[in-house]
Design a protein around this motif. Structure first.
Motif, mmCIF file in Angstrom:
data_model
loop_
_atom_site.group_PDB
_atom_site.id
_atom_site.type_symbol
_atom_site.label_atom_id
_atom_site.label_comp_id
_atom_site.label_asym_id
_atom_site.label_seq_id
_atom_site.Cartn_x
_atom_site.Cartn_y
_atom_site.Cartn_z
ATOM 1 N N SER A 120 -92.923 0.547 -5.173
ATOM 2 C CA SER A 120 -93.573 -0.144 -6.271
ATOM 3 C C SER A 120 -93.308 0.539 -7.607
ATOM 4 N N ASP A 121 -92.911 1.811 -7.598
ATOM 5 C CA ASP A 121 -92.643 2.525 -8.833
ATOM 6 C C ASP A 121 -91.279 2.201 -9.398
ATOM 7 N N VAL A 122 -90.322 1.929 -8.529
ATOM 8 C CA VAL A 122 -88.962 1.734 -8.996
ATOM 9 C C VAL A 122 -88.514 0.319 -8.731
ATOM 10 N N ALA B 38 -74.409 14.469 -13.008
ATOM 11 C CA ALA B 38 -73.982 14.439 -14.411
ATOM 12 C C ALA B 38 -74.405 13.130 -15.073
ATOM 13 N N GLY B 39 -74.308 12.036 -14.331
ATOM 14 C CA GLY B 39 -74.742 10.747 -14.861
ATOM 15 C C GLY B 39 -76.227 10.739 -15.165
ATOM 16 N N HIS C 21 -84.078 8.645 -7.142
ATOM 17 C CA HIS C 21 -83.514 7.324 -6.833
ATOM 18 C C HIS C 21 -82.375 6.989 -7.788
ATOM 19 N N TRP C 22 -81.670 8.023 -8.268
ATOM 20 C CA TRP C 22 -80.674 7.794 -9.306
ATOM 21 C C TRP C 22 -79.516 6.910 -8.852
ATOM 22 N N ARG C 23 -79.134 6.965 -7.599
ATOM 23 C CA ARG C 23 -78.022 6.117 -7.150
ATOM 24 C C ARG C 23 -78.361 4.646 -7.422
ATOM 25 N N ARG C 24 -79.591 4.245 -7.118
ATOM 26 C CA ARG C 24 -80.010 2.860 -7.354
ATOM 27 C C ARG C 24 -80.284 2.619 -8.838
ATOM 28 N N PRO D 94 -80.333 0.592 -17.032
ATOM 29 C CA PRO D 94 -81.061 1.778 -16.553
ATOM 30 C C PRO D 94 -82.294 2.134 -17.390
ATOM 31 N N TYR D 95 -82.248 1.912 -18.713
ATOM 32 C CA TYR D 95 -83.428 2.244 -19.520
ATOM 33 C C TYR D 95 -84.588 1.310 -19.187
#
Length: 197
Positions: free
Chosen positions: A12-14, A35-36, A76-79, A86-87
């Protein structure tokens, strides 16, 4: 920038949003790479902090909320990095984290009140417009405050706020209308006024 990864994100957070706002540097980095994420975090941190400050009304709490949001994004950076915006994804995480923490605080306060604890000291009145406006925002319920900040500070559409907060557009319109009326009364009491653009 060091980011604590102790916070745990839930489904629910992402989630992605359809908001058009985005941070360009995050798009150029490798999706899902450390790095991303670091590039995105550097570019988005100040904007996220400003939104967090408007939601919380307190610098320290806003910093904590920003760090918690970045920690959840890192997990959860990959998703998140693969999202169209992304913002907007990060802002969704920030807003839902804020509301979740507020609900937990209300439960804690109710438990404290039932056991004979004392109420927190109310904020003092201020005459400066910015401080008065922040004080007035702090008096709104967390969900209504989130709607006002997203709608009028972040300049999001009614539809995107409704999607982000999982409610109807009619709810956003009515909550914002009532909240603006409350803000106008509070500012009028302080000899100030606001206009809706």
């Amino acid at each position: 920038m060091p980011v604590s990864t102790e916070a745990r994100a839930t489904e629910s957070d992402v989630g992605s949003t359809k908001d058009g706002a985005d941070v360009r540097p995050g798009e150029t980095a490798d999706v899902g790479s450390v790095a991303g994420f670091e590039e995105f975090a550097r570019a988005a941190q100040q904007r996220l902090y400003r939104t967090a400050y408007l939601l919380c009304g307190d610098a320290e709490t806003a910093r904590d909320l920003t760090q918690t949001t970045l920690a959840k994004l890192y997990q959860h950076w990959r998703r998140a990095g693969a999202a169209d915006h992304p913002y907007a994804y990060a802002k969704t995480v920030l807003t839902r984290t804020f509301l979740s923490e507020r609900r937990r605080r209300v439960r804690d306060l109710l438990a404290l009140t039932r056991t004979g604890g004392t109420d927190p000291v109310p904020a003092a009145d201020h005459t400066d417009l910015r401080v008065t406006l922040l004080g007035a925002l702090a008096e709104l319920p967390p969900r209504a405050r989130a709607m006002v900040v997203l709608r009028y500070w972040e300049d999001q559409s009614v539809a995107s706020v409704a999607t982000l907060l999982r409610c109807s557009e009619a709810t956003v319109k009515s909550q914002c209308s009532r909240s603006l009326a409350r803000l106008r009364v509070r500012l009028a009491d302080a000899g100030l006024s606001i206009t809706e653009s």
